[in-house]
Structures are given as C-alpha cells and as structure tokens.
Write a protein that holds these residues in place. Structure first.
Motif, PDB file in Angstrom:
ATOM      1  N   SER A  66       0.830  -1.215   0.000  1.00  0.00           N
ATOM      2  CA  SER A  66       0.000   0.000   0.000  1.00  0.00           C
ATOM      3  C   SER A  66       0.856   1.252   0.000  1.00  0.00           C
ATOM      4  O   SER A  66       0.510   2.259  -0.633  1.00  0.00           O
ATOM      5  N   TYR A  67       1.982   1.204   0.701  1.00  0.00           N
ATOM      6  CA  TYR A  67       2.872   2.368   0.710  1.00  0.00           C
ATOM      7  C   TYR A  67       3.467   2.599  -0.680  1.00  0.00           C
ATOM      8  O   TYR A  67       3.564   3.744  -1.146  1.00  0.00           O
ATOM      9  N   GLY A  68       3.866   1.495  -1.339  1.00  0.00           N
ATOM     10  CA  GLY A  68       4.407   1.625  -2.688  1.00  0.00           C
ATOM     11  C   GLY A  68       3.377   2.164  -3.669  1.00  0.00           C
ATOM     12  O   GLY A  68       3.676   3.040  -4.489  1.00  0.00           O
ATOM     13  N   LEU A  69       2.144   1.659  -3.567  1.00  0.00           N
ATOM     14  CA  LEU A  69       1.085   2.141  -4.457  1.00  0.00           C
ATOM     15  C   LEU A  69       0.749   3.603  -4.176  1.00  0.00           C
ATOM     16  O   LEU A  69       0.429   4.353  -5.099  1.00  0.00           O
ATOM     17  N   SER A  70       0.820   4.001  -2.921  1.00  0.00           N
ATOM     18  CA  SER A  70       0.538   5.407  -2.594  1.00  0.00           C
ATOM     19  C   SER A  70       1.593   6.317  -3.226  1.00  0.00           C
ATOM     20  O   SER A  70       1.268   7.406  -3.714  1.00  0.00           O
ATOM     21  N   ILE A  71       2.852   5.874  -3.238  1.00  0.00           N
ATOM     22  CA  ILE A  71       3.913   6.665  -3.875  1.00  0.00           C
ATOM     23  C   ILE A  71       3.655   6.769  -5.375  1.00  0.00           C
ATOM     24  O   ILE A  71       3.784   7.845  -5.975  1.00  0.00           O
ATOM     25  N   ILE A  72       3.257   5.638  -5.998  1.00  0.00           N
ATOM     26  CA  ILE A  72       3.002   5.629  -7.441  1.00  0.00           C
ATOM     27  C   ILE A  72       1.824   6.533  -7.785  1.00  0.00           C
ATOM     28  O   ILE A  72       1.886   7.348  -8.719  1.00  0.00           O
ATOM     29  N   LEU A  73       0.723   6.410  -7.046  1.00  0.00           N
ATOM     30  CA  LEU A  73      -0.454   7.239  -7.319  1.00  0.00           C
ATOM     31  C   LEU A  73      -0.160   8.720  -7.072  1.00  0.00           C
ATOM     32  O   LEU A  73      -0.609   9.586  -7.823  1.00  0.00           O
ATOM     33  N   GLY A  74       0.600   9.002  -6.008  1.00  0.00           N
ATOM     34  CA  GLY A  74       0.974  10.388  -5.749  1.00  0.00           C
ATOM     35  C   GLY A  74       1.847  10.953  -6.861  1.00  0.00           C
ATOM     36  O   GLY A  74       1.672  12.104  -7.290  1.00  0.00           O
ATOM     37  N   PHE A  75       2.783  10.122  -7.351  1.00  0.00           N
ATOM     38  CA  PHE A  75       3.652  10.534  -8.451  1.00  0.00           C
ATOM     39  C   PHE A  75       2.838  10.841  -9.708  1.00  0.00           C
ATOM     40  O   PHE A  75       3.034  11.877 -10.360  1.00  0.00           O
ATOM     41  N   ILE A  76       1.892   9.943 -10.037  1.00  0.00           N
ATOM     42  CA  ILE A  76       1.065  10.157 -11.229  1.00  0.00           C
ATOM     43  C   ILE A  76       0.158  11.373 -11.032  1.00  0.00           C
ATOM     44  O   ILE A  76      -0.113  12.122 -11.977  1.00  0.00           O
ATOM     45  N   GLY A  77      -0.317  11.579  -9.786  1.00  0.00           N
ATOM     46  CA  GLY A  77      -1.132  12.757  -9.508  1.00  0.00           C
ATOM     47  C   GLY A  77      -0.373  14.053  -9.763  1.00  0.00           C
ATOM     48  O   GLY A  77      -0.887  14.981 -10.389  1.00  0.00           O
ATOM     49  N   VAL A  78       0.880  14.105  -9.299  1.00  0.00           N
ATOM     50  CA  VAL A  78       1.721  15.282  -9.553  1.00  0.00           C
ATOM     51  C   VAL A  78       1.968  15.442 -11.053  1.00  0.00           C
ATOM     52  O   VAL A  78       1.933  16.558 -11.590  1.00  0.00           O
ATOM     53  N   LYS A  79       2.200  14.310 -11.735  1.00  0.00           N
ATOM     54  CA  LYS A  79       2.414  14.344 -13.186  1.00  0.00           C
ATOM     55  C   LYS A  79       1.190  14.918 -13.909  1.00  0.00           C
ATOM     56  O   LYS A  79       1.322  15.703 -14.858  1.00  0.00           O
ATOM     57  N   LEU A  80       0.004  14.556 -13.457  1.00  0.00           N
ATOM     58  CA  LEU A  80      -1.220  15.082 -14.060  1.00  0.00           C
ATOM     59  C   LEU A  80      -1.369  16.581 -13.835  1.00  0.00           C
ATOM     60  O   LEU A  80      -1.769  17.319 -14.737  1.00  0.00           O
ATOM     61  N   VAL A  81      -1.061  17.026 -12.628  1.00  0.00           N
ATOM     62  CA  VAL A  81      -1.163  18.460 -12.327  1.00  0.00           C
ATOM     63  C   VAL A  81      -0.168  19.246 -13.182  1.00  0.00           C
ATOM     64  O   VAL A  81      -0.504  20.307 -13.728  1.00  0.00           O
ATOM     65  N   LEU A  82       1.058  18.735 -13.321  1.00  0.00           N
ATOM     66  CA  LEU A  82       2.048  19.400 -14.168  1.00  0.00           C
ATOM     67  C   LEU A  82       1.583  19.449 -15.623  1.00  0.00           C
ATOM     68  O   LEU A  82       1.755  20.456 -16.315  1.00  0.00           O
ATOM     69  N   HIS A  83       0.977  18.341 -16.067  1.00  0.00           N
ATOM     70  CA  HIS A  83       0.456  18.307 -17.444  1.00  0.00           C
ATOM     71  C   HIS A  83      -0.656  19.335 -17.616  1.00  0.00           C
ATOM     72  O   HIS A  83      -0.725  20.026 -18.651  1.00  0.00           O
ATOM     73  N   ALA A  84      -1.537  19.450 -16.620  1.00  0.00           N
ATOM     74  CA  ALA A  84      -2.636  20.423 -16.692  1.00  0.00           C
ATOM     75  C   ALA A  84      -2.090  21.848 -16.730  1.00  0.00           C
ATOM     76  O   ALA A  84      -2.590  22.700 -17.483  1.00  0.00           O
ATOM     77  N   LEU A  85      -1.067  22.117 -15.925  1.00  0.00           N
ATOM     78  CA  LEU A  85      -0.454  23.445 -15.936  1.00  0.00           C
ATOM     79  C   LEU A  85       0.188  23.741 -17.289  1.00  0.00           C
ATOM     80  O   LEU A  85       0.075  24.865 -17.813  1.00  0.00           O
ATOM     81  N   HIS A  86       0.832  22.734 -17.857  1.00  0.00           N
ATOM     82  CA  HIS A  86       1.455  22.897 -19.169  1.00  0.00           C
ATOM     83  C   HIS A  86       0.399  23.205 -20.233  1.00  0.00           C
ATOM     84  O   HIS A  86       0.604  24.069 -21.105  1.00  0.00           O
ATOM     85  N   GLU A  87      -0.752  22.493 -20.156  1.00  0.00           N
ATOM     86  CA  GLU A  87      -1.841  22.727 -21.106  1.00  0.00           C
ATOM     87  C   GLU A  87      -2.431  24.127 -20.934  1.00  0.00           C
ATOM     88  O   GLU A  87      -2.965  24.700 -21.889  1.00  0.00           O
ATOM     89  N   SER A  88      -2.304  24.674 -19.715  1.00  0.00           N
ATOM     90  CA  SER A  88      -2.834  26.020 -19.452  1.00  0.00           C
ATOM     91  C   SER A  88      -1.843  27.117 -19.841  1.00  0.00           C
ATOM     92  O   SER A  88      -2.122  28.300 -19.632  1.00  0.00           O
ATOM     93  N   GLY A  89      -0.679  26.721 -20.359  1.00  0.00           N
ATOM     94  CA  GLY A  89       0.301  27.700 -20.798  1.00  0.00           C
ATOM     95  C   GLY A  89       1.364  28.039 -19.786  1.00  0.00           C
ATOM     96  O   GLY A  89       2.198  28.916 -20.026  1.00  0.00           O
ATOM     97  N   VAL A  90       1.363  27.346 -18.641  1.00  0.00           N
ATOM     98  CA  VAL A  90       2.379  27.587 -17.611  1.00  0.00           C
ATOM     99  C   VAL A  90       3.620  26.763 -17.937  1.00  0.00           C
ATOM    100  O   VAL A  90       3.514  25.563 -18.234  1.00  0.00           O
ATOM    101  N   HIS A  91       4.776  27.372 -17.884  1.00  0.00           N
ATOM    102  CA  HIS A  91       6.024  26.671 -18.201  1.00  0.00           C
ATOM    103  C   HIS A  91       6.493  25.873 -16.983  1.00  0.00           C
ATOM    104  O   HIS A  91       7.066  26.428 -16.046  1.00  0.00           O
TER     105      HIS A  91
END
Length: 313
Positions: free
Chosen positions: A257-282
């Motif tokens: 569960s700890y390993g999966l939480s790290i993976i999901l958290g990592f993908i969550g951050v990746k999604l937020v960065l992708h959303a910011l990039h799509e919004s024009g934020v560098h």
C-alpha cells in the motif's frame, strides 16, 4: 495513435476469443493448483508483452512505453485489489472449487463496466482539459488515504456489502446455500439468486469501485483510449490466475500500500504538471521513460522491503 474502427473491432474480437478460451479451459469447477495458476500467469504476461511489441513495431517506442507503464501500474493496483477479493471469498464462504468460476465471471463483468469508464474518461478529457487538475488532486488524495489505511491495517477488516448489492439481494432474494455453479434456482415457488451469483456481483461491482482510482492513474500516463483499454484488459484478464498464485503471499506484501501510494501520488503530480502545461504555464514535463522506470523501481523496492519485514516478523 490514430486507431481505425477496424483495428478496434479486431482487438475486441481477439480479446473475446482469449476470454472464451480461458472460460472453456476453466469451465469445470476444480481446485486451482499453484502450478496451473503459475503457468497461466506466465501465458497472460507473455501475451501482454507480445501486444506491447506489436505496438512498438506499428506505433513506435512512445506508444509501447505508455502501454507497459499503464499495464504495470494497473497490474500492481490489481494485486492490492486481491486483498479485498480474499475478504469477499471469506465473507460468502465460497467453496474452493468454485472460486475460479466466481473470479472469471466477476472479472469479465468488471472489464465490460470499465470499458464504459474509459469511454467516459476519454470524452471528458477531449472536451475539458481542466479535468486533469481534478484527476491529479484525486490521485494525490487517494495516495494519502492508502497510507492512512495501511497504518490502520485496513486489509484485516471484514468485507461489507455495498448498497447496490444489498438492494439486489432484497429485490430477488438469496438461496441459503450453494447449488453448484447455478446462478438462479426455484425456492418455495419463487425464483431466487444463489450465493454464487451474489459473490460474482460483489467481485464485479467492487472492481468497478477500484476503477475510480486506476482509470485516472492510467490517464496520467497516456491519454490514448486504445492504450488505456488494452492495458486494463490485459491487467484484468490475468487477475484470476494471479489470485491463486500469490493468494498465500498477499499477507507478506506488507508495504504494498505504501508503494502504491507513492506511485499514485507521483502520477497525480504528473497530471497536475500536465494540466499546468496545457494552461500555458512553463513547468517541467515528466516523460514516459522516467515514469516507467520510477514505477518499476518503487514496486521492486516495495516487494523487497515487504519480504524482508515479513521474514523478520
């Protein structure tokens, strides 16, 4: 990827043939041995690798990398789901010779319902780019919840039927015992469900609830509906054999569960960065090679530390 309708139909047809073959081979109720489960687990993993190779040859390394990253993530999340499947089997006292039939039908129901989730997710993403913020925040919250559940040893809890399942039981009634693999019987002049059907519905509906975090997770690795669907399909179709192969080892994966939480958290951050990039934020973008390597490394470390901790205990 630009996937034609013909390719979609061919892929679904091939998957249906594989599911039918799996159902035909395991149609006779029996206790599944570790040897049988291991052999079929290898078969499903090899089929997934061959599909990834075909993607590599037809669409390049990017598509293949997205598939393998999604497949490994979904497979690892599926292992965590097996904890709940064990609780469901115990809750309904499923005889050992019928467990493989329950899992087979339950996973098939989950696969059909997940296809609807994937289609809905693709439609939402194509229309609203800001949904990546929601997906990312949800995955980060889910990661935190996994850590909290792990600290409370949530897997030791008893399975509780959801409201939908209870409503179905009240509406149709349930027989007091198993009647082989029959799903419906006549009892006191009334047609009622057998416990076999109830536990199949429990497996199927519970797996759909798991899709609430696994679907956003894989959309954080690829936005291609074809890759999302096939990665989910291959991860789910080998789940039944994996249940019998590592069922006795599940309690030893104390840090999963700890390993999966790290993976999901990592993908969550990746999604937020992708959303910011799509919004024009560098902001920096996380590529698939790094994502794939990170996921594999976390799972490897989690497995090794789990086995060490279990052995020490």
């Amino acid at each position: 990827m630009n996937v034609s309708t013909a390719v979609w139909l061919l892929t679904v047809a091939i998957l249906c043939v594989l599911v039918a073959a799996d159902f035909f081979i395991g149609r006779k109720p029996h206790d599944v041995s570790v040897r049988e489960a291991g052999a079929w687990t290898v078969v499903w993993v090899v089929l997934a690798c061959l599909f990834g190779l075909v993607l590599y040859l037809r669409a390049g390394g990017g598509a293949a990398g997205e598939f393998f990253a999604g497949y490994i993530t979904e497979k690892s999340l599926s292992v965590d789901n097996l904890f709940v499947f064990v609780l469901i089997m115990a809750k309904f006292a499923v005889p050992s010779q019928y467990q493989q039939r329950v899992l087979m039908v339950g996973v098939l129901v989950a696969l059909v319902l997940r296809a609807g989730f994937i289609a809905a997710g693709a439609a939402i993403i194509s229309t609203f780019s800001w949904v990546f913020y929601l997906f990312g925040a949800f995955l980060i919250w889910t990661a935190w919840k996994l850590v909290q559940d792990a600290r409370r040893q949530g897997h030791d809890e008893e399975f509780e039927e959801n409201k939908l399942l209870k409503a179905v039981e009240r509406r149709f009634g349930v027989a007091d015992r198993y009647h082989g693999t029959k799903l419906w019987i006549e009892q006191d002049g009334k047609r009622v469900m057998t416990p076999m059907l109830v536990v199949m519905l429990a497996i199927g509906t519970t797996d759909v609830l798991f899709a609430l975090d696994s679907i956003p997770a894989i959309y954080g690795l690829t936005q291609d509906p074809y890759i999302v669907f096939t990665a989910n399909a291959f991860a789910l179709m080998g789940l039944r054999q994996l249940y019998f192969l590592i069922g006795g080892l599940l309690k030893r994966l104390v840090h999963l569960s700890y390993g999966l939480s790290i993976i999901l958290g990592f993908i969550g951050v990746k999604l937020v960065l992708h959303a910011l990039h799509e919004s024009g934020v560098h902001v920096p973008q996380i590529g698939i090679p790094f994502s794939l390597g990170f996921i594999v490394l976390v799972l490897l470390i989690t497995t090794l530390t789990s086995l060490y901790a279990s052995r020490k205990a």
